[in-house]
Enzyme design. Structure first.
Site, PDB file in Angstrom:
ATOM      1  CB  SER A 185      -0.953  -0.074   1.077  1.00 26.08           C
ATOM      2  OG  SER A 185      -1.158   0.632   1.461  1.00 26.08           O
ATOM      3  CE1 TYR A 242      -3.453  -0.366   4.589  1.00 25.88           C
ATOM      4  CE2 TYR A 242      -4.202  -2.504   5.358  1.00 25.88           C
ATOM      5  CZ  TYR A 242      -3.554  -1.407   4.049  1.00 25.88           C
ATOM      6  OH  TYR A 242      -3.555  -1.459   2.664  1.00 25.88           O
ATOM      7  CE  LYS A 255      -1.424  -4.423   3.034  1.00 21.53           C
ATOM      8  NZ  LYS A 255      -1.689  -5.813   2.736  1.00 21.53           N
TER       9      LYS A 255
HETATM   10  C1  WQD Z   1     -10.041   9.296   0.898  1.00 22.77           C
HETATM   11  C2  WQD Z   1     -10.267  11.125   0.840  1.00 22.77           C
HETATM   12  C3  WQD Z   1      -9.801  10.848   3.184  1.00 22.77           C
HETATM   13  C4  WQD Z   1     -14.060   9.149   3.832  1.00 22.77           C
HETATM   14  C5  WQD Z   1      -7.259   4.275   3.368  1.00 22.77           C
HETATM   15  C6  WQD Z   1      -5.847   3.430   3.316  1.00 22.77           C
HETATM   16  C7  WQD Z   1      -5.660   2.766   2.757  1.00 22.77           C
HETATM   17  C8  WQD Z   1      -5.936   2.377   1.733  1.00 22.77           C
HETATM   18  C9  WQD Z   1      -6.914   2.909   1.029  1.00 22.77           C
HETATM   19  C10 WQD Z   1      -6.015   0.075   1.906  1.00 22.77           C
HETATM   20  C11 WQD Z   1      -9.489  11.168   2.025  1.00 22.77           C
HETATM   21  C12 WQD Z   1     -11.419  11.969   2.017  1.00 22.77           C
HETATM   22  C13 WQD Z   1     -13.155   9.407   3.526  1.00 22.77           C
HETATM   23  C14 WQD Z   1     -15.092  10.390   4.108  1.00 22.77           C
HETATM   24  C15 WQD Z   1     -14.034  11.825   3.395  1.00 22.77           C
HETATM   25  N1  WQD Z   1      -6.412   0.687   1.995  1.00 22.77           N
HETATM   26  N2  WQD Z   1     -12.557  11.115   2.940  1.00 22.77           N
HETATM   27  N3  WQD Z   1     -15.036  11.615   3.774  1.00 22.77           N
HETATM   28  O1  WQD Z   1      -7.632   7.173   3.274  1.00 22.77           O
HETATM   29  O2  WQD Z   1      -6.487   7.856   1.604  1.00 22.77           O
HETATM   30  O3  WQD Z   1      -6.374   5.743   2.428  1.00 22.77           O
HETATM   31  O4  WQD Z   1      -7.706   3.617   1.960  1.00 22.77           O
HETATM   32  O5  WQD Z   1      -5.123   0.007   1.880  1.00 22.77           O
HETATM   33  O6  WQD Z   1      -4.255   1.998   2.981  1.00 22.77           O
HETATM   34  O7  WQD Z   1      -4.767   4.644   4.026  1.00 22.77           O
HETATM   35  O8  WQD Z   1      -9.018   6.512   1.760  1.00 22.77           O
HETATM   36  O9  WQD Z   1     -11.079   6.775   1.257  1.00 22.77           O
HETATM   37  O10 WQD Z   1     -10.746   6.943   3.728  1.00 22.77           O
HETATM   38  O11 WQD Z   1     -10.365   9.285   1.628  1.00 22.77           O
HETATM   39  O12 WQD Z   1     -14.098  13.620   3.633  1.00 22.77           O
HETATM   40  O13 WQD Z   1     -16.817   9.818   4.438  1.00 22.77           O
HETATM   41  O14 WQD Z   1     -11.596  10.617   1.458  1.00 22.77           O
HETATM   42  O15 WQD Z   1     -10.019  12.525   4.267  1.00 22.77           O
HETATM   43  O16 WQD Z   1      -8.977  12.822   1.690  1.00 22.77           O
HETATM   44  P1  WQD Z   1      -7.438   6.869   2.448  1.00 22.77           P
HETATM   45  P2  WQD Z   1     -10.306   7.010   1.543  1.00 22.77           P
END
Ligand code: WQD
Length: 335
Positions: free
Chosen positions: A124, A148, A152
């Site tokens: 990741s 997490y 990785k």
């Molecule tokens: C994306 C953006 C949030 C939800 C995670 C893991 C990564 C991978 C993918 C496994 C960010 C914003 C999100 C919401 C929001 N997982 N957001 N409101 O955190 O980049 O990555 O998932 O491999 O390892 O860290 O993904 O989709 O949670 O967030 O504003 O309800 O959307 O702040 O900027 P993230 P995400």
């Protein structure tokens, strides 16, 4: 060739099984269905019109894992299974270390015992920590903000050291950015348990009316519109990247970013979703989410040069395919 896919009933695993079957591989799945359903494998077989052999086992149990290698001539392993919720890992670190590290250790050991030479690992972009974007494979990894991410990085180290000690063991470490979307059939996709943590499934459920509105976690980041920027990649592009990695596996350790190389903000994705699907996604700006970074996107030149792979689908494809899968449940509920 026979490929063992651990976590093959999961979101990325199931899409990769489609790509593997369509590329002519035989697929054996090991999954304990703790965060997936056996029905997904039926859908994969329906999409490809090919059979999958699968075992409901926990890949942290060495005897169970070894029985698969004893009964099948395994040519390669793609290791997806593991816990993957960043926030949950902070609350339950031992569950994450137990599942994610022990599974990698056991699979590595059994591969050595049975002379399996090909290993592709689901890593990741989280492992980059607070490096400067765009993230490049040659960067030194920095501590991540969560267990997490640490699991990785540790799994990458285990596989790297195993490959160094065994010249016939070739490893590909694939660092995913943000996988979203679904197979164009709408039969498989991302169906998280409970309220989604990730942005895209939350957006689709708001558009569907299952959730009231999207909470945008902060609009005061140093980005194009103040909201978080990520490198969203279509899950089928990601799946095809695994086939390319398997087919171009060189001796030793090979590390690749699997992303598009393009950053998209939260509000850009929301507006793209509304425009692509003709729906509204009400949202409210709220405080930042602890642990989030402002921007995360990839330098993808290495995968292009060495694997001949680039992501082909754009943000509109991702939004349309995610929406089609979300509505699958709506159609099913009518019958
Ligand atoms: C994306 C953006 C949030 C939800 C995670 C893991 C990564 C991978 C993918 C496994 C960010 C914003 C999100 C919401 C929001 N997982 N957001 N409101 O955190 O980049 O990555 O998932 O491999 O390892 O860290 O993904 O989709 O949670 O967030 O504003 O309800 O959307 O702040 O900027 P993230 P995400």
């Amino acid at each position: 060739m026979n490929i063992l896919v651990t976590g093959g009933a999961g979101y990325i695993g199931s899409h990769t099984c489609v790509a593997l079957l369509e590329a002519g591989y035989s697929v054996i799945v090991a999954d304990n269905f703790c965060n997936s359903q056996a029905e997904t494998l039926e859908q994969v077989q329906q999409i490809t019109n090919k059979d999958i052999t699968f075992y409901q086992i926990d890949v942290t149990e060495e005897d169970s894992v070894e029985s698969i290698f004893f009964n099948h001539d395994i040519d390669g392993v793609i290791h997806f299974s593991g816990l993957k919720a960043v926030g949950e890992s902070v609350e339950k670190p031992l569950d994450y270390y137990q599942n994610n590290i022990v599974s990698t250790l056991i699979l590595s050991k059994v591969c050595q015992k049975y002379g399996v030479r090909r290993f592709v690992f689901s890593s990741s972009a989280t492992v980059y920590g607070e490096n400067e974007v765009p993230f490049v494979e040659t960067m030194n990894l920095l501590p991540t903000t969560n267990p997490y991410g640490e699991t990785k990085a540790m799994s990458e180290r285990i596989l790297t050291d195993t490959a160094k000690a065994n010249s016939t063991f070739s490893v590909s470490l694939l660092r995913y950015f943000n996988p979203v979307g679904a197979h164009e059939s709408g039969l498989i996709g991302e169906s998280p348990n409970g309220v989604p943590n990730n942005l895209m499934p939350y957006v689709t459920q708001v558009a569907q009316g299952k959730l009231e509105k999207l909470r945008v976690f902060g609009n005061d980041y140093p980005t194009i519109d103040g909201t978080g920027v990520r490198d969203y990649i279509h899950v089928m592009d990601l799946a095809e990247g695994h086939v390319a990695a398997l087919e171009n596996l060189k001796e030793g350790v090979n590390i690749y970013n699997l992303g598009t190389g393009r950053g998209t903000s939260v509000l850009e994705l929301v507006h793209a979703f509304e425009e692509a699907n003709g729906v509204e996604v009400p949202y409210e700006i709220v405080d930042r989410r602890p642990g989030d970074i402002a921007s995360c996107y990839a330098d993808v030149s290495k995968a292009k040069e060495e694997l001949g792979w680039v992501a082909r689908r754009d943000i509109v494809d991702m939004c349309r395919d995610a929406w089609r899968f979300e509505r699958k449940y709506e159609v099913e509920s009518l019958f």
